[in-house]
Design an enzyme around this catalytic site. Structure first.
Site, mmCIF file in Angstrom:
data_model
loop_
_atom_site.group_PDB
_atom_site.id
_atom_site.type_symbol
_atom_site.label_atom_id
_atom_site.label_comp_id
_atom_site.label_asym_id
_atom_site.label_seq_id
_atom_site.Cartn_x
_atom_site.Cartn_y
_atom_site.Cartn_z
ATOM 1 C CG ASP A 257 60.241 -14.631 28.139
ATOM 2 O OD1 ASP A 257 59.960 -14.791 29.517
ATOM 3 O OD2 ASP A 257 59.683 -14.599 27.323
ATOM 4 C CE1 TYR A 355 76.355 -1.545 35.371
ATOM 5 C CE2 TYR A 355 75.861 -3.993 36.499
ATOM 6 C CZ TYR A 355 76.132 -2.930 35.204
ATOM 7 O OH TYR A 355 76.237 -3.489 34.044
ATOM 8 C CG HIS A 781 49.496 -11.084 33.159
ATOM 9 N ND1 HIS A 781 48.432 -10.600 34.115
ATOM 10 C CD2 HIS A 781 50.311 -11.824 34.002
ATOM 11 C CE1 HIS A 781 48.939 -10.917 35.120
ATOM 12 N NE2 HIS A 781 50.092 -11.619 35.011
ATOM 13 C CB SER A 810 44.047 5.206 41.787
ATOM 14 O OG SER A 810 44.302 5.399 43.047
#
Length: 1122
Positions: A257, A355, A781, A810
């Site tokens: 990152d 994998y 964020h 929700s």
């Protein structure tokens, strides 16, 4: 994430190193760190004061209220410290809901003091500036400092003065301590600003006759400012919250990152969990985590993570393989792991293939839900991977609700046998209709309002709800309005006057023109295509500013036509030549975004700026906001990515910011080419795609949508845009998607209560799962972290519901609530849906059509030796890492690239020896001579090298191929050596590879001798070399310099190598000789020597070469008279 907590030791180190104050700060750098591996003898050598002073010991692991928890040992000697640590070090303890191991402790000198000498100070950042809290009573029992402390706000770009500190903070400070405290507080604030702190608390701060003592400290710094503060910070370690271990995989992703302009986040919550997520988008990742927790999966949720901002293919692959490695590390006792994914690129499929063994062994089931650009092709590829690998992979597109896969994975709903198939991209773009809809019929509002039901409703029983039958609907959805006191402290005032004024109701119009900062051709083309499908008269992009090239023009498509858009090196020229421009879209990097935006705001013609960059330090962002407010400019962003993330999309007045809305099929599928009745505002740009999808399915479509960005301080707020929508007649209802962290949603509550917002508002704040985690989780964020109870998503959803907004139970129900409110507005006549009209068709780009498999075209080039498209470079099927691992050397690489074979070790050594012996043969030979002359004429390296290489041929250096061909033909035809020599003499031809100007049978060429010894000692057989040596015996008997020279030797030996090593057929070996491969050995080797001669001449600073007259024989014809 921007604001990251640092350890107390790191915070104090920063303070002791960099604070500038006249106050005597005591005990500087007097601290010692203790872990289970501490060598106490070495520790006392490094810190001898441990043996002589009374001590304090405490854990340094981001634990709050350590004193009240009994985690501070005070007034101890060193033996007492060791005894105090025995029952605590490496022992599990519980702090609030978090269980963790106490493993890192801090020892400091004990400071004897009285209660009257303790003070409290805290500095923290908000959007408006930095708050300084000071209380004259500090210590463990300080209590509610928010209510008790004196508070001073230092505005953005303002300085803290000593007078303001004395007047506003020190009302209860004894006179004899004021001067010392004033100097320290001002110095502390300056340190806070210079080192980009976002939070700094000292409690207690002890002041006595000896000076100032910093006893306990907690701090956060803005990690995005690393490129500014690296020299002062050094290498900062950010410890995980207490109760969560630090994993190497988290550090690996954090490193990815840090090295990328994209966003890559990973937090491991439970390494033994069955549910793993790999989600594209900071907002979407939170929604998935919320849904998993809502459906009872909180104890099985293994990780939180997200990737966004267009990470590279390699970064995407690395992220995916990290997740897959973690989840397949151990088998789960209840069966296979479950993986919920929002797949973004092809390289996830590569990772899954890599994998596939562990995935099948662990019984992993993969659920994929994908939207966004080219999602149909992505789903097809993922489905094919499931079939070929045998891994259960269920794929779903935008026809399936975003979070439906969670219910399927957890067994709460069945998995459809055949999910609905959404329309293919080609159905939108290859429209058979040739009729374009007239612009006039498609630029009016899609919903034709009735005069009686305009923007503001005259009288309503409840705030935010339309009049009439809607009151009954409201009463069944929302509970009674709460009191204003339920809002956070800073918003509890009953007055609405503090809310920001609206800068402009409409940010964009049909005549809006924009400048793009940065060479983002894909984003520009997307904007032009959006303009076109919305029947805009001309492109919205007027120019591009790109400082790294000169002024020129860039080609783009406008529908079927090609157009040119000017590119300028500097902003001033662009603004001067395009006075009609009023919008800037900035793709500047995080390092240059601040300066370029400040420069842009000097031009009065600009009223809207969109900033794409993520990772701009918060202090710089706040300065941008302040300048924008002063100049009446609206900022959208920062903290978005080169994905649809920071967005503004306005079908009525066609304007698309960057890659907003995704690719053209997304825009068309969501009906974004014409205006609807719903306006939305979101923090998450990735979730804007989902909102477009939800709104288009539940209503007549989007009127305008804005994603303000995920930073703690976005350039514009929810309230800014909601007030614009309130004052826009075409907007009939408003949707807001908030999130955990911050207090901006409470301004919406207050606006509804006070009647400023009267249109129906549907709201949902994501991040409800945070309250279920035992330790703090920082979501994707930067602003998605609750520092107070009222900043949680649960608290904000309840406050919005109490205020009168429509709030679902929700996220899954968000679309249902939007549909219910919309249907009511249609029923009471507020919205009158218009007849749907088709957009004009836009030609599909060739690259996109090929990716979708709609067309095919013969390739212009073919290659079989190298492939750079994957995770790493591949030479003839061998990854570059394997080349180095096997220590193949230059000869091995040449074998792969030239002969597509992994040659035997002796063959690789022979190639390297050939390169060494052919590297140079002095400056007198023609190739070196040419290189030297060219270098002395001032030419560059490439020109000089080329000059020398052009002399290589049959007469100089290029005899390898010819020698190999001549000797092979003679040998293969059965000629005796004498017959071969006689035939060449009869034909009047030279035998290539025979003869030397200097060397002879009596003065042998040692290069040939070295090669001969190696070949005879290592090659399995040398029939061609033996034949050539027999020829040499014949030629040297006639003349001693007619030896087998180095060219001839390499040529015939290479034929033996190709024919006898076992790696080639006879035809393949002959083909390599025929196509000139052997001359390449001389060219490659001699290039090293030519470059050496070039560098030598430059180093010796030799001037222009002119051949001397006395070395030239001038032979001219005699003068002839007429």
């Amino acid at each position: 994430m921007s604001a990251k907590a640092i350890s107390e030791q790191t915070g104090k180190e920063f303070l002791y190193k960099h604070i500038c104050t006249s106050a005597a700060v005591q005990n500087r750098f007097r601290y010692a760190n203790v872990t289970s591996e501490t060598d106490w003898d070495r520790l006392t050598q490094d810190h001898p004061w441990l043996l002589t002073e009374r001590l304090v010991v405490k854990p340094d692991q981001l634990i709050k209220c350590r004193g009240k928890l009994g985690l501070v040992g005070v007034n101890l000697d060193l033996v007492g410290v060791q005894e105090w640590l025995k029952p605590r070090l490496m022992r599990e303890t519980t702090v609030a809901k978090a269980k963790g191991i106490l493993k890192n402790f801090l020892i400091e000198p004990f400071v004897a003091h009285t209660q009257e000498e303790e003070f409290y100070i805290c500095i923290y950042a908000t959007r408006e500036g930095d708050h300084v809290l000071f209380h004259h009573e500090g210590g463990v029992d300080v209590g509610d400092v928010d209510a008790k402390a004196q508070r001073l706000l230092v505005g953005v770009d303002d300085k803290l003065s000593e007078d303001s500190v004395k007047e506003q903070l020190f009302m209860h400070v004894p006179e004899d301590k004021k001067e010392v405290l004033v100097s320290f507080v001002v110095g502390l604030f300056n340190l806070y600003e210079d080192l980009y702190f976002t939070y700094l608390e000292i409690n207690p701060l002890v002041v006595n006759q000896n000076g100032v003592f910093v006893l306990d400290m907690a701090a956060k710094i803005d990690a995005t400012a690393d490129y500014i503060c690296k020299a002062k910070w050094g290498d900062v370690e950010f410890p995980p919250p207490f109760g969560r271990e630090a994993y190497p995989e988290e550090a690996y992703i954090a490193d990815l990152d840090a090295k990328s302009g994209a966003s890559l986040k990973l937090t491991i919550l439970n390494p033994l969990g069955r549910i793993w997520t790999m989600v594209a988008g900071g907002g979407a990742s939170v929604v998935y985590s919320d849904t998993i927790c809502d459906l009872g999966g909180v104890d099985e949720l293994a990780n939180y993570g997200e990737y966004s901002g267009a990470p590279s293919e390699q970064q995407t692959y690395d992220y995916a393989k990290t997740i897959l490695s973690l989840m397949t590390r151990e088998k789960h006792h209840e069966g296979g792991h479950l993986l919920s994914m929002s797949i973004h690129t092809f390289y996830h499929t590569v990772a899954i293939k890599d994998y596939q063994g562990p995935l099948k062994e662990n019984g992993v089931t993969i659920f994929v839900r994908r939207g966004g650009p080219n999602y149909q092709e992505g789903l097809r590829v993922m489905g094919e991977v499931g079939k070929t690998t045998g891994i259960p992979i269920y794929v779903f597109g935008t026809e399936t609700h975003m979070t439906a896969i969670v219910g399927m994975a957890l067994g709460h709903q069945p998995i459809p046998n055949q999910p609905p198939v959404a329309a293919h991209t080609a159905n939108f773009l290859l429209n058979s209709s040739t009729n374009s809809t007239p612009a006039s019929t498609r630029t009016a509002s899609f919903s034709e309002p009735r005069a009686a039901n305009d923007a503001t409703l005259a009288k309503k029983p409840k705030a935010g709800i339309p009049a009439g039958n809607d009151a009954l609907l409201y009463s069944t959805i929302t509970p009674p309005v709460c009191a204003v006191s339920s809002l956070p402290p800073l918003l509890s005032t009953p007055s609405f006057s503090h809310l920001p004024a609206v800068k402009a109701t409409m940010l964009f119009s049909r005549n809006t023109k924009a400048i793009m900062w940065g060479m983002q051709t894909r984003a520009v083309q997307g904007m032009l295509d959006f303009d076109y499908v919305c029947s805009r008269d001309e492109p919205s992009v007027a120019a591009i500013v790109y400082p790294f090239t000169g002024d020129h023009k860039q080609k783009f498509y406008w529908g079927h036509k090609e157009i040119l858009i000017p590119v300028y090196k500097n902003m001033a020229d662009a603004m001067k030549k395009h006075p009609e421009v009023d919008v800037l879209i900035s793709f500047a990097s995080l390092r240059s975004a601040f300066d370029s935006t400040m420069e842009t705001m000097q031009y009065s013609q600009i009223h809207t700026i969109a900033i794409i960059a993520e990772g701009i330090p918060e202090a710089q962002t706040r300065k941008l906001i302040k300048r924008a407010d002063e100049n009446g400019i609206t900022i959208i962003g920062p903290a978005t990515h080169n994905n649809p993330c920071l967005t503004s999309i306005t079908p009525l007045c066609p304007n698309q910011i960057g890659n907003t809305g995704g690719m053209l099929d997304n825009i068309l599928a969501s009906n974004l080419y014409r205006p609807g009745s719903v306006a939305y505002v979101s923090r998450s740009g990735g979730m804007s795609n989902e909102l477009n999808n939800i709104v288009s399915h539940a209503t007549d479509g989007v009127y305008e949508g804005v994603a303000i960005g995920g930073d703690r301080y976005p350039g514009s707020t929810f309230m800014d845009h909601v007030l614009r929508y309130q004052d826009t007649p075409g907007v009939k209802m408003i949707v807001m998607l908030g999130e955990i962290g911050g207090t901006e949603e409470y301004k919406i509550c207050q606006g509804i209560k006070e009647g400023r917002i009267t249109k129906p508002v549907v709201c949902w704040c994501i991040g409800t799962c945070a309250t279920m985690f035992s330790s703090e989780v920082q979501f994707g964020h930067a602003g998605a972290c609750a520092n107070q109870a009222f900043e949680t998503a649960v608290a904000k959803n309840q406050a919005l519901r109490d205020a009168g907004a429509f709030v679902p139970k929700s996220f899954d129900e968000l679309g249902d609530v939007i549909r219910t409110v919309y249907d009511e507005l249609v029923a009471n006549g507020t919205i009158v849906p218009a007849q749907e009209v088709p957009p004009p068709t836009v030609p599909m780009d060739y690259s996109w059509a090929r990716e979708l498999g709609l067309i095919r075209k013969p390739a212009s080039f073919m290659t079989s030796i190298c492939d750079e498209r994957g995770q790493e470079l591949i030479y003839a099927g061998m990854p570059i890492t394997e080349v180095f691992k096997e220590e193949m050397g230059l000869g091995g690489v040449l074998g792969l690239l030239w002969f597509q074979r992994r040659l035997p070790r002796y063959a690789c050594q022979f190639i390297e020896m050939c390169l060494m012996v052919t590297a140079d043969h002095g400056p007198a030979v023609s190739g070196a001579h040419n290189t030297i002359v060219c270098a002395r004429a001032g030419k560059d390296l490439i020109s000089s090298l080329t000059s020398g290489l052009l002399t290589i041929g049959d007469r100089f250096g290029g005899a390898l191929d010819a020698a190999a061909k001549q000797f092979s033909k003679a040998f293969d035809s059965g000629m005796l050596p004498m017959e071969f020599v006689n035939k060449m003499k009869k034909d009047g031809k030279l035998i290539m590879g025979i003869g030397h100007r200097v060397k002879s049978i009596n003065n042998p060429d040692m290069r040939v001798q070295i090669l001969k010894d190696f070949v005879k000692g290592h090659f399995p057989a040398t029939p061609m070399l033996d034949y050539a040596l027999d020829v040499e015996k014949i030629t040297t008997s006639k003349k001693p310099n007619l030896i087998l020279n180095v060219d001839g030797f390499i040529g015939v030996a290479f034929v033996d190598l190709l024919r006898m090593c076992g790696g080639f057929t006879r035809d393949e070996a002959d083909e390599f000789v025929e196509i000139g491969a052997l001359n390449g050995i001389f060219v490659l080797g001699r290039s090293m020597g030519f470059i050496g001669h070039y560098l030598d001449q430059k180093r010796l600073k030799q001037g222009l070469y002119r051949h001397p007259w006395d070395d030239i024989s001038y032979v001219l014809p005699e003068h002839m008279s007429m």
